[in-house]
Write an enzyme that holds these catalytic residues in place. Structure first.
Site, PDB file in Angstrom:
ATOM      1  N   ASP A  13       0.853  -1.187   0.000  1.00  0.00           N
ATOM      2  CA  ASP A  13       0.000   0.000   0.000  1.00  0.00           C
ATOM      3  C   ASP A  13       0.891   1.240   0.000  1.00  0.00           C
ATOM      4  OD1 ASP A  13      -2.530   1.349   0.201  1.00  0.00           O
ATOM      5  OD2 ASP A  13      -1.986   1.827   2.262  1.00  0.00           O
ATOM      6  N   ASP A  15      -0.115   5.053   0.673  1.00  0.00           N
ATOM      7  CA  ASP A  15      -0.329   6.040   1.737  1.00  0.00           C
ATOM      8  C   ASP A  15      -0.368   5.363   3.098  1.00  0.00           C
ATOM      9  OD1 ASP A  15      -0.784   8.633   0.246  1.00  0.00           O
ATOM     10  OD2 ASP A  15      -2.238   7.352  -0.747  1.00  0.00           O
TER      11      ASP A  15
END
Length: 266
Positions: A13, A15
Protein backbone atom coordinates in the site's frame (compact mmCIF):
# COMPACT_ATOMS: atom_id res chain seq x y z
CA UNK A 1 6.77 -15.15 11.48
CA UNK A 2 5.58 -18.76 11.81
CA UNK A 3 4.90 -19.25 8.08
CA UNK A 4 8.34 -19.33 6.47
CA UNK A 5 7.33 -20.13 2.89
CA UNK A 6 9.39 -18.04 0.45
CA UNK A 7 8.01 -14.67 -0.58
CA UNK A 8 8.58 -14.12 -4.28
CA UNK A 9 6.40 -11.04 -4.82
CA UNK A 10 5.26 -8.06 -2.77
CA UNK A 11 2.15 -5.86 -2.79
CA UNK A 12 2.60 -2.60 -0.89
CA UNK A 13 0.00 0.00 0.00
CA UNK A 14 1.21 3.52 -0.68
CA UNK A 15 -0.33 6.04 1.74
CA UNK A 16 0.53 5.28 5.34
CA UNK A 17 3.18 2.74 4.34
CA UNK A 18 5.57 4.55 1.96
CA UNK A 19 4.38 8.14 2.33
CA UNK A 20 2.19 10.36 4.49
CA UNK A 21 0.78 13.10 2.27
CA UNK A 22 3.94 14.21 0.42
CA UNK A 23 6.44 13.09 3.06
CA UNK A 24 8.35 9.78 2.88
CA UNK A 25 8.03 7.45 5.85
CA UNK A 26 11.19 6.03 7.46
CA UNK A 27 12.68 3.17 5.46
CA UNK A 28 10.38 3.57 2.44
CA UNK A 29 13.04 4.37 -0.14
CA UNK A 30 15.39 1.71 1.22
CA UNK A 31 12.62 -0.90 1.17
CA UNK A 32 11.88 -0.26 -2.53
CA UNK A 33 15.62 -0.29 -3.32
CA UNK A 34 15.95 -3.61 -1.46
CA UNK A 35 13.17 -5.18 -3.53
CA UNK A 36 14.94 -4.07 -6.70
CA UNK A 37 18.34 -5.28 -5.48
CA UNK A 38 16.93 -8.74 -4.75
CA UNK A 39 14.97 -8.74 -8.02
CA UNK A 40 11.63 -9.18 -6.23
CA UNK A 41 8.59 -8.29 -8.37
CA UNK A 42 6.30 -5.79 -6.63
CA UNK A 43 3.34 -3.47 -7.08
CA UNK A 44 2.52 -0.34 -5.09
CA UNK A 45 -1.25 -0.19 -4.53
CA UNK A 46 -3.60 2.70 -3.86
CA UNK A 47 -7.35 3.15 -3.62
CA UNK A 48 -6.89 6.71 -4.87
CA UNK A 49 -8.29 6.96 -8.41
CA UNK A 50 -7.51 10.65 -8.99
CA UNK A 51 -4.03 10.19 -10.42
CA UNK A 52 -2.51 8.14 -13.21
CA UNK A 53 0.44 5.85 -12.44
CA UNK A 54 2.68 8.44 -14.11
CA UNK A 55 1.39 11.13 -11.74
CA UNK A 56 1.93 8.87 -8.72
CA UNK A 57 5.44 7.95 -9.85
CA UNK A 58 6.28 11.66 -9.94
CA UNK A 59 4.76 12.13 -6.46
CA UNK A 60 6.89 9.31 -5.06
CA UNK A 61 9.99 10.63 -6.78
CA UNK A 62 9.49 13.96 -5.01
CA UNK A 63 9.70 11.94 -1.81
CA UNK A 64 12.92 10.29 -3.10
CA UNK A 65 11.16 6.93 -3.60
CA UNK A 66 11.85 5.49 -7.05
CA UNK A 67 8.94 3.30 -8.18
CA UNK A 68 8.55 2.52 -11.90
CA UNK A 69 5.26 3.60 -13.47
CA UNK A 70 4.58 -0.03 -14.38
CA UNK A 71 4.78 -1.00 -10.68
CA UNK A 72 1.88 1.23 -9.58
CA UNK A 73 -1.61 -0.27 -9.42
CA UNK A 74 -4.60 1.95 -8.66
CA UNK A 75 -8.28 1.35 -8.02
CA UNK A 76 -8.90 3.12 -11.34
CA UNK A 77 -6.84 0.47 -13.18
CA UNK A 78 -8.62 -2.31 -11.29
CA UNK A 79 -12.01 -0.76 -12.16
CA UNK A 80 -11.05 -0.57 -15.82
CA UNK A 81 -9.92 -4.21 -15.74
CA UNK A 82 -13.23 -5.25 -14.17
CA UNK A 83 -15.30 -3.38 -16.76
CA UNK A 84 -13.21 -4.75 -19.62
CA UNK A 85 -13.81 -8.28 -18.33
CA UNK A 86 -17.53 -7.69 -17.80
CA UNK A 87 -18.50 -5.65 -20.87
CA UNK A 88 -15.64 -4.99 -23.33
CA UNK A 89 -15.93 -1.80 -25.36
CA UNK A 90 -18.72 -0.40 -23.21
CA UNK A 91 -19.76 3.11 -22.29
CA UNK A 92 -19.64 4.98 -19.00
CA UNK A 93 -20.66 8.23 -17.38
CA UNK A 94 -17.71 9.05 -15.13
CA UNK A 95 -17.63 11.21 -12.03
CA UNK A 96 -13.90 11.35 -11.41
CA UNK A 97 -10.60 12.69 -12.61
CA UNK A 98 -7.76 11.86 -15.01
CA UNK A 99 -6.64 8.65 -13.30
CA UNK A 100 -10.06 7.09 -13.89
CA UNK A 101 -10.93 8.52 -17.30
CA UNK A 102 -7.47 7.65 -18.65
CA UNK A 103 -7.74 4.05 -17.42
CA UNK A 104 -11.17 3.66 -19.05
CA UNK A 105 -10.05 5.18 -22.34
CA UNK A 106 -7.07 2.83 -22.43
CA UNK A 107 -9.36 -0.24 -22.36
CA UNK A 108 -11.49 1.16 -25.17
CA UNK A 109 -14.39 2.63 -23.19
CA UNK A 110 -16.17 5.75 -24.40
CA UNK A 111 -17.70 8.42 -22.20
CA UNK A 112 -21.46 8.84 -22.60
CA UNK A 113 -23.86 11.03 -20.61
CA UNK A 114 -27.05 9.90 -22.37
CA UNK A 115 -27.50 6.13 -22.09
CA UNK A 116 -24.29 4.61 -20.64
CA UNK A 117 -23.78 1.00 -19.61
CA UNK A 118 -22.30 2.19 -16.31
CA UNK A 119 -22.10 5.15 -13.99
CA UNK A 120 -18.57 5.01 -12.59
CA UNK A 121 -17.82 7.03 -9.47
CA UNK A 122 -14.25 7.78 -8.47
CA UNK A 123 -12.28 10.16 -6.31
CA UNK A 124 -12.34 13.84 -7.19
CA UNK A 125 -11.67 17.10 -5.38
CA UNK A 126 -14.32 18.90 -7.47
CA UNK A 127 -17.59 17.00 -6.97
CA UNK A 128 -20.40 19.03 -8.55
CA UNK A 129 -24.10 18.94 -7.74
CA UNK A 130 -24.81 18.84 -11.48
CA UNK A 131 -22.62 15.76 -12.06
CA UNK A 132 -24.06 13.91 -9.06
CA UNK A 133 -27.61 14.73 -10.19
CA UNK A 134 -26.81 13.42 -13.67
CA UNK A 135 -25.39 10.22 -12.16
CA UNK A 136 -28.55 9.71 -10.09
CA UNK A 137 -30.81 10.13 -13.11
CA UNK A 138 -28.74 7.76 -15.26
CA UNK A 139 -28.80 5.08 -12.54
CA UNK A 140 -32.56 5.56 -12.23
CA UNK A 141 -32.67 5.05 -16.00
CA UNK A 142 -30.92 1.68 -15.78
CA UNK A 143 -27.16 2.34 -15.77
CA UNK A 144 -25.18 -0.03 -13.55
CA UNK A 145 -23.49 1.66 -10.59
CA UNK A 146 -19.75 1.09 -10.04
CA UNK A 147 -17.45 2.87 -7.57
CA UNK A 148 -13.68 2.68 -7.45
CA UNK A 149 -13.48 2.31 -3.66
CA UNK A 150 -15.58 2.60 -0.49
CA UNK A 151 -13.31 4.99 1.45
CA UNK A 152 -15.65 7.51 3.15
CA UNK A 153 -12.98 10.16 3.66
CA UNK A 154 -9.46 11.07 2.72
CA UNK A 155 -6.72 13.12 4.36
CA UNK A 156 -5.58 16.62 3.57
CA UNK A 157 -3.36 19.15 5.27
CA UNK A 158 -6.50 20.85 6.58
CA UNK A 159 -8.26 17.70 7.79
CA UNK A 160 -10.69 15.16 6.34
CA UNK A 161 -12.15 15.40 2.84
CA UNK A 162 -15.26 13.53 1.67
CA UNK A 163 -14.20 10.64 -0.54
CA UNK A 164 -15.81 8.16 -2.92
CA UNK A 165 -17.71 6.21 -0.27
CA UNK A 166 -19.43 9.32 1.08
CA UNK A 167 -20.59 10.46 -2.35
CA UNK A 168 -21.64 6.91 -3.22
CA UNK A 169 -23.82 6.90 -0.08
CA UNK A 170 -25.51 10.09 -1.26
CA UNK A 171 -26.23 8.59 -4.69
CA UNK A 172 -27.39 5.30 -3.14
CA UNK A 173 -29.82 7.13 -0.86
CA UNK A 174 -31.31 8.95 -3.84
CA UNK A 175 -31.53 5.89 -6.12
CA UNK A 176 -31.93 2.99 -3.69
CA UNK A 177 -29.12 1.31 -5.66
CA UNK A 178 -25.86 0.19 -4.07
CA UNK A 179 -22.62 0.41 -6.09
CA UNK A 180 -20.23 -2.45 -6.66
CA UNK A 181 -16.93 -1.33 -5.15
CA UNK A 182 -13.75 -2.49 -6.90
CA UNK A 183 -10.94 -1.23 -4.65
CA UNK A 184 -9.85 -2.52 -1.26
CA UNK A 185 -11.27 -4.19 0.78
CA UNK A 186 -12.60 -6.05 -2.28
CA UNK A 187 -10.08 -8.85 -2.77
CA UNK A 188 -10.70 -8.50 -6.52
CA UNK A 189 -8.18 -5.66 -6.57
CA UNK A 190 -5.58 -8.02 -5.07
CA UNK A 191 -6.42 -10.74 -7.57
CA UNK A 192 -6.02 -8.33 -10.47
CA UNK A 193 -2.69 -7.22 -8.99
CA UNK A 194 -1.54 -10.85 -8.73
CA UNK A 195 -2.47 -11.37 -12.38
CA UNK A 196 -0.55 -8.26 -13.32
CA UNK A 197 2.55 -9.66 -11.58
CA UNK A 198 1.85 -13.22 -12.79
CA UNK A 199 2.24 -14.12 -9.13
CA UNK A 200 0.73 -16.79 -6.87
CA UNK A 201 -1.08 -15.87 -3.66
CA UNK A 202 0.88 -18.45 -1.63
CA UNK A 203 4.19 -16.72 -2.37
CA UNK A 204 3.06 -13.08 -2.22
CA UNK A 205 3.09 -10.73 0.77
CA UNK A 206 0.76 -7.75 1.28
CA UNK A 207 2.01 -4.79 3.36
CA UNK A 208 -0.59 -2.25 4.46
CA UNK A 209 -1.52 0.20 7.20
CA UNK A 210 -5.25 -0.55 7.52
CA UNK A 211 -6.80 -3.66 8.99
CA UNK A 212 -10.19 -2.98 7.37
CA UNK A 213 -8.89 -2.60 3.80
CA UNK A 214 -5.32 -3.84 3.22
CA UNK A 215 -5.23 -6.74 5.65
CA UNK A 216 -8.73 -8.09 5.05
CA UNK A 217 -8.36 -7.82 1.25
CA UNK A 218 -5.03 -9.64 1.39
CA UNK A 219 -6.45 -12.27 3.71
CA UNK A 220 -9.43 -12.94 1.43
CA UNK A 221 -7.13 -13.19 -1.59
CA UNK A 222 -5.04 -15.84 0.19
CA UNK A 223 -2.00 -13.67 0.87
CA UNK A 224 0.15 -13.34 3.95
CA UNK A 225 -0.14 -9.85 5.37
CA UNK A 226 1.95 -7.36 7.30
CA UNK A 227 0.27 -4.48 9.11
CA UNK A 228 2.54 -1.50 9.72
CA UNK A 229 1.50 0.94 12.44
CA UNK A 230 2.62 4.07 10.58
CA UNK A 231 -0.78 4.86 9.10
CA UNK A 232 -4.49 4.40 9.80
CA UNK A 233 -4.75 1.45 12.21
CA UNK A 234 -3.12 2.15 15.56
CA UNK A 235 -1.68 -0.51 17.86
CA UNK A 236 -4.55 -0.19 20.34
CA UNK A 237 -7.11 -0.99 17.65
CA UNK A 238 -5.52 -4.13 16.18
CA UNK A 239 -7.37 -6.47 18.53
CA UNK A 240 -10.73 -4.85 17.71
CA UNK A 241 -10.85 -6.81 14.45
CA UNK A 242 -12.01 -10.45 14.22
CA UNK A 243 -9.11 -11.34 11.92
CA UNK A 244 -5.36 -10.96 12.27
CA UNK A 245 -2.45 -9.89 10.14
CA UNK A 246 0.34 -12.43 9.76
CA UNK A 247 2.71 -9.90 11.32
CA UNK A 248 2.34 -6.47 12.96
CA UNK A 249 5.35 -4.13 12.77
CA UNK A 250 6.00 -0.49 13.55
CA UNK A 251 6.88 0.64 10.03
CA UNK A 252 8.10 -0.39 6.59
CA UNK A 253 11.63 0.07 7.97
CA UNK A 254 11.08 -3.12 9.96
CA UNK A 255 10.15 -5.05 6.81
CA UNK A 256 13.39 -4.39 4.93
CA UNK A 257 15.33 -7.33 6.39
CA UNK A 258 12.44 -9.70 5.58
CA UNK A 259 12.94 -9.23 1.83
CA UNK A 260 16.18 -11.21 1.99
CA UNK A 261 15.11 -13.49 4.85
CA UNK A 262 12.00 -14.70 3.00
CA UNK A 263 13.42 -14.72 -0.52
CA UNK A 264 13.45 -18.07 -2.35
CA UNK A 265 16.74 -19.90 -2.14
CA UNK A 266 18.97 -19.65 -5.18
Amino acid sequence: MTNTRPVECWLIDMDGVLVHEEDPLPGAAEFIDTLKRHDRPFLVLTNNSIFTPRDLRARLQRADIDVPESAIWTSALATAQFLDDQRPGGTAYVVGEAGLTTALHEIGYTMNDRDPDYVVLGETRTYSFEAITRAIRLIDGGARFIATNPDPSGPSVHGKLPATGSVAALISTATNRQPYYIGKPNSLMMRFALNELQAHSETTMMVGDRMDTDVVAGLEAGLRTILVLSGSTSADRVDDFPYRATEVLDSIEDVIAMVAELAPEG
